[in-house]
Design an enzyme around this catalytic site. Structure first.
Site, PDB file in Angstrom:
ATOM      1  N   GLU A  71      -0.715 -36.554  -7.971  1.00 20.52           N
ATOM      2  CA  GLU A  71      -0.424 -35.449  -7.046  1.00 20.52           C
ATOM      3  C   GLU A  71       0.878 -34.770  -7.445  1.00 20.52           C
ATOM      4  O   GLU A  71       1.900 -35.426  -7.608  1.00 20.52           O
ATOM      5  CB  GLU A  71      -0.338 -35.967  -5.610  1.00 20.52           C
ATOM      6  CG  GLU A  71       0.154 -34.964  -4.588  1.00 20.52           C
ATOM      7  CD  GLU A  71      -0.667 -33.678  -4.561  1.00 20.52           C
ATOM      8  OE1 GLU A  71      -0.052 -32.600  -4.681  1.00 20.52           O
ATOM      9  OE2 GLU A  71      -1.907 -33.753  -4.447  1.00 20.52           O
ATOM     10  N   CYS A  80      -4.718 -28.725   2.755  1.00 16.84           N
ATOM     11  CA  CYS A  80      -5.280 -28.951   4.088  1.00 16.84           C
ATOM     12  C   CYS A  80      -4.304 -29.669   5.003  1.00 16.84           C
ATOM     13  O   CYS A  80      -4.010 -29.216   6.107  1.00 16.84           O
ATOM     14  CB  CYS A  80      -6.576 -29.748   3.976  1.00 16.84           C
ATOM     15  SG  CYS A  80      -7.288 -30.196   5.579  1.00 16.84           S
ATOM     16  N   GLU A 243      -9.561  -5.428   8.461  1.00 14.92           N
ATOM     17  CA  GLU A 243     -10.652  -6.110   7.757  1.00 14.92           C
ATOM     18  C   GLU A 243     -11.523  -5.103   7.008  1.00 14.92           C
ATOM     19  O   GLU A 243     -11.986  -4.119   7.585  1.00 14.92           O
ATOM     20  CB  GLU A 243     -11.501  -6.898   8.759  1.00 14.92           C
ATOM     21  CG  GLU A 243     -12.770  -7.500   8.200  1.00 14.92           C
ATOM     22  CD  GLU A 243     -12.533  -8.419   7.010  1.00 14.92           C
ATOM     23  OE1 GLU A 243     -13.117  -8.147   5.930  1.00 14.92           O
ATOM     24  OE2 GLU A 243     -11.768  -9.391   7.149  1.00 14.92           O
ATOM     25  N   HIS A 487     -24.789 -35.588  31.879  1.00 15.42           N
ATOM     26  CA  HIS A 487     -24.472 -34.471  32.777  1.00 15.42           C
ATOM     27  C   HIS A 487     -23.265 -34.811  33.635  1.00 15.42           C
ATOM     28  O   HIS A 487     -23.179 -35.928  34.151  1.00 15.42           O
ATOM     29  CB  HIS A 487     -25.673 -34.171  33.677  1.00 15.42           C
ATOM     30  CG  HIS A 487     -25.407 -33.120  34.711  1.00 15.42           C
ATOM     31  ND1 HIS A 487     -25.412 -31.771  34.407  1.00 15.42           N
ATOM     32  CD2 HIS A 487     -25.119 -33.222  36.039  1.00 15.42           C
ATOM     33  CE1 HIS A 487     -25.143 -31.089  35.509  1.00 15.42           C
ATOM     34  NE2 HIS A 487     -24.961 -31.951  36.519  1.00 15.42           N
TER      35      HIS A 487
END
EC number: 1.8.1.4
Length: 509
Positions: A71, A80, A243, A487
């Site tokens: 890394e 992330c 956009e 429910h």
């Protein structure tokens, strides 16, 4: 997909674990961060420790491979964890709480707070704390699974060799049987606009602004644009997203969902300029930025002035200086590494996964590829159905989908039926006073098989996983409709939408 237990059994029968255990004893004595004159020997060397890389490294070690993970950054977890999914979700969550408390929402629930103040530094501190805990968690998992962590920039210097180089020029050579490229992606630059991560920022800078901008312009209303725009809009900024496309939410979103999503965001105060392109940005002497825009098809220019400009027009694969050219591995026109169904490049022992290969740039897609890639190295089956990979936009309400959109099915000429159910008719959403959105199910007209699920509403990111499971197993709309759902829960809306698709009508709407 071949089960993991079968892979383990297969390896055990071949004596694979016994053969590799001796090598692992040597690996366990190597520090997590190591530089020495002696090369490290490995069975699998992973370049990159993002969601795809670190998961692949751990899985490889669990399968008995002597594993090294390289890394380049000081902390594990990639984009992330450090400057992407994780910190953005912390800010999205906390800004939502602030929005509820600062507006009329809490008061409408009988919670009266005389004065609500934003402590932005404290909010950022909570974000950093979450990131630190998770990066430390990966380091712990590496140690626990005997994955050797080498800090440095990894470059493939031979078919069976990777060299890691630190900022001070120190190098560590790793001799390896297999190489897995999991280097992820980087922000796509906008031609003519220089990012300084101060007032002209990428997603990285937008996660660490020192104060709430008065006016924020976002270039791009895709997933990243609407998420980060939402954070700062909730905290008090006047936000306008520009956009090029004619819809919000990016590629893959169902157009009916997109239109409803845009309407809800606009109701919250988010502004949009669709079918519009940015032609340039100029910093003024007072520190403000003039953003020049015009219609996507061309036309009269307009200037929008802002305090902060956020550029998020997408990401591109990070493949520079990996040694690919020297090995004869050519990239495709989009800068991705071509691989076969087993994630092998043209050199059979060099693999690639995640954002550097074709497919959606999603953390969970990279994780799945990492796991099945190393299972394939161990002799297991390699299969992934990309139609079953879900997508989520973590705004409020959330948007999530898996499978085909209505537009895709029409384009492919597939006959389908539609079932919808609004959260306004869902008991739990009613009790929560959070009723925006709906569930939309697309089923095959003759077989009833679920082809796509599109959710706009509270908890969509959790609910979509039920849809992904249904698609993975080839479930019909009736299959889901006949599963008893607790429910009152939000997921009853998912059941009702499947009822509507299979039988023509839901029960509660």
């Amino acid at each position: 997909m071949q089960s993991w237990s079968r892979v383990y059994c297969s390896l055990a029968k071949k004596g694979h674990f016994n053969r590799l255990s001796h090598g692992l004893q040597g690996a366990s004595s190597v520090p997590l961060r190591t530089y020495s004159d002696q090369p490290i020997d490995a069975d699998v060397t992973v370049i990159g420790s993002g969601p795809g890389g670190y998961v692949a490294a751990i899985k490889a070690a669990q399968l008995g491979f002597k594993t090294v993970c390289i890394e380049k950054n000081e902390t594990l977890g990639g984009t992330c964890l450090n400057v992407g999914c994780i910190p953005s979700k912390a800010l999205l969550n906390n800004s939502h709480y602030y929005h509820l408390a600062h507006g009329k929402d809490f008061a409408s629930r009988g919670i009266e707070i005389p004065e609500v103040r934003l402590n932005l530094e404290k909010m950022m501190e909570q974000k950093r704390s979450a990131v630190k805990a998770l990066t430390g968690g990966i380091a712990h998992l590496f140690k626990q699974n005997k994955v050797v962590h080498v800090n440095g920039f990894g470059k493939i210097t031979g078919k069976n060799q990777v060299t890691a180089t630190t900022a001070d020029g120190s190098t560590q050579v790793i001799g390896t049987k297999n190489i897995l490229i999991a280097t992820g992606s980087e922000v796509t630059p906008f031609p003519g606009i220089t990012i300084d991560e101060d007032t002209i920022v990428s997603s990285t800078g937008a996660l660490s602004l020192k104060k709430v901008p008065e006016k924020l312009v976002v270039i791009g209303a895709g997933v990243i644009g609407v998420e980060l725009g939402s954070v700062w809009q909730r905290l008090g900024a006047d936000v306008t997203a520009v956009e090029f496309l004619g819809h919000v939410g990016g590629i893959g979103i169902d157009m009916e969902i997109s239109k409803n999503f845009q309407r809800i965001l606009q109701k919250q105060g988010f502004k949009f300029k669709l079918n519009t392109k940015v032609t340039g940005a100029t910093k003024k002497s007072d520190g403000k930025i003039d953003v020049s825009v015009e219609a996507a098809s061309g036309g009269k220019a307009e200037v929008i002035t802002c305090d902060v400009l956020l550029v998020c027009i997408g990401r591109r694969p990070f493949t520079q200086n990996l040694g690919l050219e020297e090995l004869g591995i050519e990239l495709d026109p989009k800068g991705r590494i071509p691989v076969n169904t087993r994630f092998q490049t043209k050199i059979p022992n060099i693999f690639a996964i995640g954002d550097v290969v074709a497919g959606p740039m999603l953390a969970h897609k990279a994780e799945d590829e990492g796991i099945i890639c190393v299972e394939g190295m161990a002799g297991g089956a390699v299969h992934i159905d990309y139609n079953c990979v879900p997508s989520v936009i973590y705004t409020h309400p959330e948007v999530a989908w898996v499978g085909k959109s209505e537009e895709q099915l029409k384009e492919e000429g597939v006959e389908f039926k539609v079932g919808k159910f609004p959260f306004a008719a869902n008991s739990r959403a009613k009790t929560n006073a959070d009723t925006d959105g709906m569930v939309k199910i697309l089923g095959h007209k003759s077989t009833d098989r679920i082809l796509g699920a599109h959710i706009l509403g509270p908890g969509a990111g959790e609910m979509v996983n039920e849809a992904a499971l249904a698609l993975e197993y080839g479930a019909s709309c009736e299959d889901v409709a006949r599963v008893c759902h607790a429910h009152p829960t939000l997921s009853e809306a998912f059941r009702e939408a499947n009822l509507a698709a299979s039988f023509g009508k839901p029960i509660n709407f």
